[in-house]
Design a protein around this motif. Structure first.
Motif, PDB file in Angstrom:
ATOM      1  N   ILE A 141      45.422  45.504  41.648  1.00  0.00           N
ATOM      2  CA  ILE A 141      44.283  44.615  41.419  1.00  0.00           C
ATOM      3  C   ILE A 141      43.688  44.870  40.042  1.00  0.00           C
ATOM      4  N   LEU A 148      45.945  43.262  37.461  1.00  0.00           N
ATOM      5  CA  LEU A 148      45.894  41.804  37.593  1.00  0.00           C
ATOM      6  C   LEU A 148      44.577  41.255  37.050  1.00  0.00           C
ATOM      7  N   LEU A 149      43.480  41.960  37.357  1.00  0.00           N
ATOM      8  CA  LEU A 149      42.169  41.497  36.881  1.00  0.00           C
ATOM      9  C   LEU A 149      42.081  41.560  35.366  1.00  0.00           C
ATOM     10  N   TYR A 175      44.021  38.704  34.029  1.00  0.00           N
ATOM     11  CA  TYR A 175      43.366  37.419  34.278  1.00  0.00           C
ATOM     12  C   TYR A 175      42.178  37.214  33.355  1.00  0.00           C
ATOM     13  N   ALA A 231      35.099  44.395  50.210  1.00  0.00           N
ATOM     14  CA  ALA A 231      36.132  43.887  51.108  1.00  0.00           C
ATOM     15  C   ALA A 231      35.552  43.709  52.495  1.00  0.00           C
ATOM     16  N   LEU A 232      34.303  44.100  52.647  1.00  0.00           N
ATOM     17  CA  LEU A 232      33.739  44.099  53.994  1.00  0.00           C
ATOM     18  C   LEU A 232      33.130  42.758  54.331  1.00  0.00           C
ATOM     19  N   GLY A 233      32.260  42.291  53.445  1.00  0.00           N
ATOM     20  CA  GLY A 233      31.702  40.970  53.672  1.00  0.00           C
ATOM     21  C   GLY A 233      30.709  40.921  54.804  1.00  0.00           C
ATOM     22  N   VAL A 268      32.994  38.610  47.843  1.00  0.00           N
ATOM     23  CA  VAL A 268      33.726  39.191  48.960  1.00  0.00           C
ATOM     24  C   VAL A 268      35.225  39.007  48.730  1.00  0.00           C
ATOM     25  N   LYS A 269      35.981  40.099  48.876  1.00  0.00           N
ATOM     26  CA  LYS A 269      37.439  40.013  48.779  1.00  0.00           C
ATOM     27  C   LYS A 269      37.994  39.393  50.046  1.00  0.00           C
ATOM     28  N   PRO A 270      39.006  38.559  50.028  1.00  0.00           N
ATOM     29  CA  PRO A 270      39.679  38.084  48.808  1.00  0.00           C
ATOM     30  C   PRO A 270      38.899  36.920  48.191  1.00  0.00           C
ATOM     31  N   PHE A 271      38.604  37.063  46.897  1.00  0.00           N
ATOM     32  CA  PHE A 271      37.804  36.030  46.235  1.00  0.00           C
ATOM     33  C   PHE A 271      38.719  35.107  45.449  1.00  0.00           C
ATOM     34  N   SER A 272      38.185  33.952  45.122  1.00  0.00           N
ATOM     35  CA  SER A 272      38.932  33.061  44.249  1.00  0.00           C
ATOM     36  C   SER A 272      38.712  33.548  42.818  1.00  0.00           C
ATOM     37  N   PRO A 273      39.789  33.779  42.065  1.00  0.00           N
ATOM     38  CA  PRO A 273      39.628  34.283  40.695  1.00  0.00           C
ATOM     39  C   PRO A 273      38.736  33.367  39.862  1.00  0.00           C
ATOM     40  N   ARG A 274      38.819  32.059  40.117  1.00  0.00           N
ATOM     41  CA  ARG A 274      37.962  31.133  39.372  1.00  0.00           C
ATOM     42  C   ARG A 274      36.493  31.368  39.691  1.00  0.00           C
ATOM     43  N   HIS A 312      40.884  42.957  58.086  1.00  0.00           N
ATOM     44  CA  HIS A 312      40.385  43.597  56.868  1.00  0.00           C
ATOM     45  C   HIS A 312      41.538  43.979  55.945  1.00  0.00           C
ATOM     46  N   ARG A 340      43.096  41.779  53.444  1.00  0.00           N
ATOM     47  CA  ARG A 340      42.315  41.274  52.323  1.00  0.00           C
ATOM     48  C   ARG A 340      42.791  41.782  50.971  1.00  0.00           C
ATOM     49  N   THR A 362      43.947  39.394  48.021  1.00  0.00           N
ATOM     50  CA  THR A 362      43.275  39.395  46.720  1.00  0.00           C
ATOM     51  C   THR A 362      44.302  39.461  45.591  1.00  0.00           C
ATOM     52  N   ARG A 380      46.152  36.155  45.224  1.00  0.00           N
ATOM     53  CA  ARG A 380      45.364  35.087  44.605  1.00  0.00           C
ATOM     54  C   ARG A 380      45.318  35.277  43.095  1.00  0.00           C
ATOM     55  N   LEU A 409      48.048  33.560  37.615  1.00  0.00           N
ATOM     56  CA  LEU A 409      48.791  33.857  36.389  1.00  0.00           C
ATOM     57  C   LEU A 409      50.033  32.976  36.253  1.00  0.00           C
TER      58      LEU A 409
END
Lengths: 244, 442
Positions: A16, A19-20, A23, A83-85, A103-109, B240, B243, B247, B250, B255
Motif C-alpha cells: 500500500i 502504491l500510494l 498514485y 480499516a475499522l470504520g 475508511v479502507k478500502p477507499f477510492s483513490p480518487r 475486515h 479490506r 485497498t 483499488r 495505475l
C-alpha cells in the motif's frame, strides 16, 4: 494547486505504501512513505511535509497516539486511514485531532479529493485563525453538528438527518460563518473544481439545507441569499468538545 | 374452568380468603358460645337473687297488699303469680343442677322447681319455674323471664367478616407482589432478550427457587451471547481482512492506463466492497449499540431521497409527514430505509415514499411499479442470504442481506417489515414502527 505539495504516508503495509506513493506522484504530489511511528519522527526531523496520511493500525505506537503527539507539537494537517470504520474509531480519531479520515478500502480518487480539500482549507485561513478541530459545532442558538457522527441535532435532542451533500455544504458554511460565499467558491470548497456556469446544483443543495434547518425558503433568516453574490450563513459558530 | 381466576394474585387471594373465612366462622361460633354461657350464668345468679328478694318482700306484706305488688312486678317484667299449692309436677332437671339451684336459693324456706312454658327467647335448657312457699303457706311462682340476646350477631358477623376480607386482600396483595416479583422480572428479561443479548444479568436474589431460575437464565443468556459473538467475530474478521487486499487492488487499478479496463475493474471492486460492507452492516445490526434518540422523520426521508437523487439521478417523491419525532437509532433507521429505497429504485420504477403516522405507529411505505415478488417467495425474502432467481437476480448485485438488515432493525425497535405485492403491480414495502414502544430513551 501547487505541484510541490509534499505528502508523508505512514502505513505498515509495504504494498500500500508504494502504491500510494506512485498514485500521489502521478497526480502531481511529492510523496514519501514510512512504515511506523519511529520512522515518521526520524523523517520529520529532516523534512516538513504539507500533510500526513496516517494509518490507524500501526505496529508499535498506534496511529491515534501518533496523531495526538503530532498535534501537541505542530500544525501539520493529518488524514487518518482506518480499516475499522466503526463509528467509535471515527469519533476517537477526530478527537485526537485528525483533520479528516477515510475508511479502507477507499477510492483513490476520494483520497485525492480529501487531500486537496484539507490543503485548501489549511491555506485559506491564516494559521492562528484556523479553528481548532473540535467535535461539536454549535450555531444559531439551537443547532449542534457532531462532526464525528456527522449528525445534526437540536438542543432538545431531536436528530435531523442530513444527506451527504447537505452535510458537506453545511460544513463549508460553518467553516466560513458570516462570510458571503459565491457559487464558485462553494463548488471549489466542495469538489475542488470550478463551477459549471449552468450548474444549479448548489442552489438545489442550499434549498434542501434550508429545509433541514427549518429556514423559510422565501424569507431565510439563517442561510441567506445575497443577491448577485451568493449565500451567507448568518450566525456565529462555537466549537466545543461537548455537545451541550 | 373459567371459574378459576387466571392471575396468581387472584388465586392466592381466593385461597387465603377461603381459609381465613372458615377459621373466622369457627372461632366466631366458639366465642359466641362461650360468651352466651357466661352471660347465662350471670343471668341466672341475678334471677335467683331476685326471686329470694321478692319472696322476702311478699312475706312482709299483708295478703291484701300483695295484689298491688304483683301488678308492679309484672309491669317491671317480673311475672309472679300466687297459688295455694306448689305445682304437681317437678321440672325435669339433672339432680345435681336442682341441688345447686336449691343451695343458691338458701334453706330459709321451701322451694319447688316446676316445669314452665318456654318464654320467648328464653335461655336454653328445660325451662324452670321457681316456686317459693311464703310464710302464710301460699306459694309464689316465678316464671322464667325472657332472656336478652347476647347481641345481634348476624350484624356483628358481617362487620367482622368485612374487615377480615379487607385485611386479607391487602395482605395478599403485598404478599403476591413480594413473592411474584422474581417471576415477573424473569418474564420481562426473557421478553427483552431478543432485543438486547447483552442486557444486565438478572439479580440473583429472593427465595431459593427464584434465585435458581435467575441463575439458570443468566447462564443461558451468557451462553447465547458467547455463541453469537463467536460467529459474528469469525464473519467480521473475514470481512475486515478483505479490506487490505481490496485497498491494494483499488490503488493498482488506478495505475492502469486502459480506461475501459480500469472502469470495469473498479466496478467489480466496488461490488466486492459492497458485499463486505453489507455483511459487516448485518453483523453490526446484530450487536447494535446505537442509542435511541428522537429523530425528525421527515428530514430523515428527505435526506435519503436527496442522497438517492445525487447518486442515482432518480427523483423519488414523499407523501405525508410524521407528526412528531420518533425515538429511534438514527444510523440504523437510515440504513433500513436506504435499503428499501435502493431496492425499489433498482428493481422498480415510479418509486414513492409514503408516510402514515398515527398515535400508535409510524408506517413508512416504499412503493414501486416493478414486477414485485412472487407470493410464494415473499416470506423467504426476509431471511438472510436469500435472493430471487429471475427478475431480482444476482446481476444487480447484493448478497441477499438488504431486507434481512431492514427486518432486524425494525425488530430491534419493536416494529416489523411487511412486503406486499400491489394489485396494480409492483411491491409495497412497509416499515412499521410502534410509537408506544416499550424501549426507553437512553
Amino acid at each position: 494547486m501547487s505541484t510541490t505539495d509534499h505528502i508523508l504516508i505512514v502505513d505498515d503495509d509495504r504494498e500500500i505504501r508504494s502504491l500510494l506513493v506512485d498514485y500521489l506522484t502521478r497526480n502531481g504530489f511529492q510523496a514519501d512513505a514510512v512504515p511506523d511511528g519511529r520512522a515518521m519522527w526520524q523523517w520529520l526531523e529532516r523534512q516538513t511535509p504539507q500533510l500526513i496520511v496516517l494509518d490507524l493500525m500501526l505496529p508499535g505506537t498506534d496511529g491515534l497516539t501518533l496523531c495526538r503527539d503530532l498535534r501537541a507539537q505542530s500544525e501539520l494537517p493529518v488524514l487518518m486511514l482506518t480499516a475499522l470504520g466503526e463509528e467509535a474509531d471515527r469519533i476517537v480519531g477526530l478527537e485526537m485531532g485528525a483533520d479528516d479520515y477515510l475508511v479502507k478500502p477507499f477510492s483513490p480518487r476520494e483520497l485525492l479529493a480529501r487531500i486537496k480539500s484539507i490543503l485548501r482549507r489549511s491555506r485559506s485561513l491564516p494559521r492562528n485563525l484556523r479553528p481548532e478541530p473540535a467535535r461539536y459545532l454549535h450555531f444559531a442558538e439551537i443547532w449542534v453538528l457532531d462532526t464525528a457522527t456527522r449528525e445534526l441535532s437540536k438542543r432538545d435532542g431531536v436528530v435531523t438527518p442530513l444527506s451527504g451533500g447537505e452535510y458537506r455544504l453545511l460544513r463549508v458554511f460553518l467553516d466560513h460563518p458570516n462570510r458571503v460565499l459565491n457559487r464558485d467558491q462553494i463548488m471549489d470548497f466542495l469538489y475542488g473544481r470550478e463551477a459549471d456556469p449552468f450548474d444549479r446544483a448548489i442552489d438545489v443543495q442550499v434549498s434542501r439545507l434550508r429545509q433541514r434547518l427549518k429556514d423559510d425558503g422565501r424569507d431565510p433568516q439563517l442561510l441567506k441569499t445575497v443577491r448577485g453574490e451568493g449565500y451567507v450563513l448568518a450566525t456565529t459558530v462555537e466549537t466545543r468538545d461537548r455537545c451541550d | 374452568m373459567r371459574l378459576i381466576p387466571q392471575s396468581l394474585f387472584a388465586r392466592l387471594t381466593l385461597i387465603l380468603i377461603g381459609g381465613l373465612l372458615l377459621a373466622q366462622l369457627i372461632s366466631f361460633a366458639l366465642i359466641h358460645r362461650e360468651r352466651g354461657e357466661s352471660q347465662r350464668h350471670a343471668h341466672l345468679q341475678q334471677r335467683l337473687a331476685r326471686v329470694v328478694a321478692v319472696a322476702e318482700h311478699l312475706d312482709r306484706q299483708r295478703p291484701a297488699d300483695r295484689t298491688h305488688s304483683l301488678a308492679l312486678l309484672a309491669a317491671a317484667g317480673i311475672p309472679v303469680t300466687l297459688q295455694p299449692m306448689h305445682s304437681a309436677n317437678q321440672a325435669l332437671l339433672p339432680e345435681f343442677i336442682a341441688d345447686e339451684l336449691r343451695a343458691s336459693l338458701g334453706a330459709s324456706r321451701q322451694w319447688w322447681l316446676a316445669p314452665a312454658d318456654r318464654p320467648e327467647r328464653g335461655p336454653p335448657g328445660p325451662p324452670v319455674a321457681i316456686e317459693a312457699q311464703l310464710r302464710d303457706g301460699q306459694w309464689a311462682r316465678f316464671t322464667p323471664p325472657p332472656m336478652h340476646s347476647p347481641g345481634d350477631w348476624p350484624e356483628r358477623l358481617r362487620i367482622h367478616l368485612f374487615t377480615t376480607v379487607l385485611a386479607v386482600l391487602l395482605v395478599s396483595l403485598l404478599a403476591v407482589r413480594w413473592t411474584t416479583r422474581p417471576l415477573k422480572q424473569l418474564a420481562e428479561a426473557a421478553a427483552s432478550l431478543p432485543q438486547d443479548l447483552n442486557r444486565a444479568p438478572l439479580p440473583e436474589d429472593g427465595p431459593r427457587e427464584a434465585r435458581q431460575a435467575a441463575q439458570a437464565f443468566n447462564q443461558m443468556q451468557q451462553a447465547l451471547a458467547r455463541l453469537i459473538n463467536e460467529r459474528t467475530k469469525a464473519l467480521s474478521a473475514m470481512s475486515h481482512d478483505l479490506r487490505t487486499p481490496l485497498t491494494r487492488l483499488r490503488l493498482r487499478v488506478e495505475l492502469l492506463d486502459d480506461d475501459t479496463l480500469r472502469q470495469k475493474m473498479t466496478a467489480d471492486l466496488q461490488e466486492m466492497q459492497q458485499l463486505t460492507e453489507t455483511t459487516l452492516d448485518y453483523l453490526r445490526g446484530l450487536s447494535n449499540n446505537e442509542a435511541l434518540r428522537p429523530v425528525d422523520i421527515d428530514s430523515l426521508v428527505d435526506s435519503i431521497l436527496a442522497d438517492v437523487q445525487d447518486s442515482h439521478g432518480v427523483t423519488v417523491g414523499r407523501q405525508g409527514h410524521a407528526t412528531a419525532p420518533l425515538p429511534a437509532r438514527p444510523q440504523a433507521l437510515r440504513r433500513a430505509l436506504m435499503n428499501l429505497i435502493d431496492n425499489a429504485v433498482k428493481y422498480g420504477t415510479q418509486v414513492q415514499v409514503q408516510l402514515d403516522d398515527s398515535p400508535t405507529a409510524l408506517r413508512l411505505h416504499v412503493l414501486d411499479r416493478g414486477t414485485g415478488i412472487p407470493e410464494a417467495d415473499l416470506e423467504r425474502m426476509l431471511e438472510p442470504f436469500q435472493r430471487l432467481e429471475g427478475s431480482r437476480n444476482r446481476d444487480s448485485g447484493g448478497v441477499g442481506l438488504g431486507l434481512t438488515i431492514v427486518r432486524d432493525i425494525a425488530a430491534l425497535q419493536g416494529g416489523r417489515l411487511l412486503l406486499v405485492n400491489r394489485p396494480e403491480g409492483g411491491l409495497q414495502a412497509t416499515l412499521e414502527l410502534p410509537r408506544t414502544t416499550t424501549t426507553t430513551l437512553t
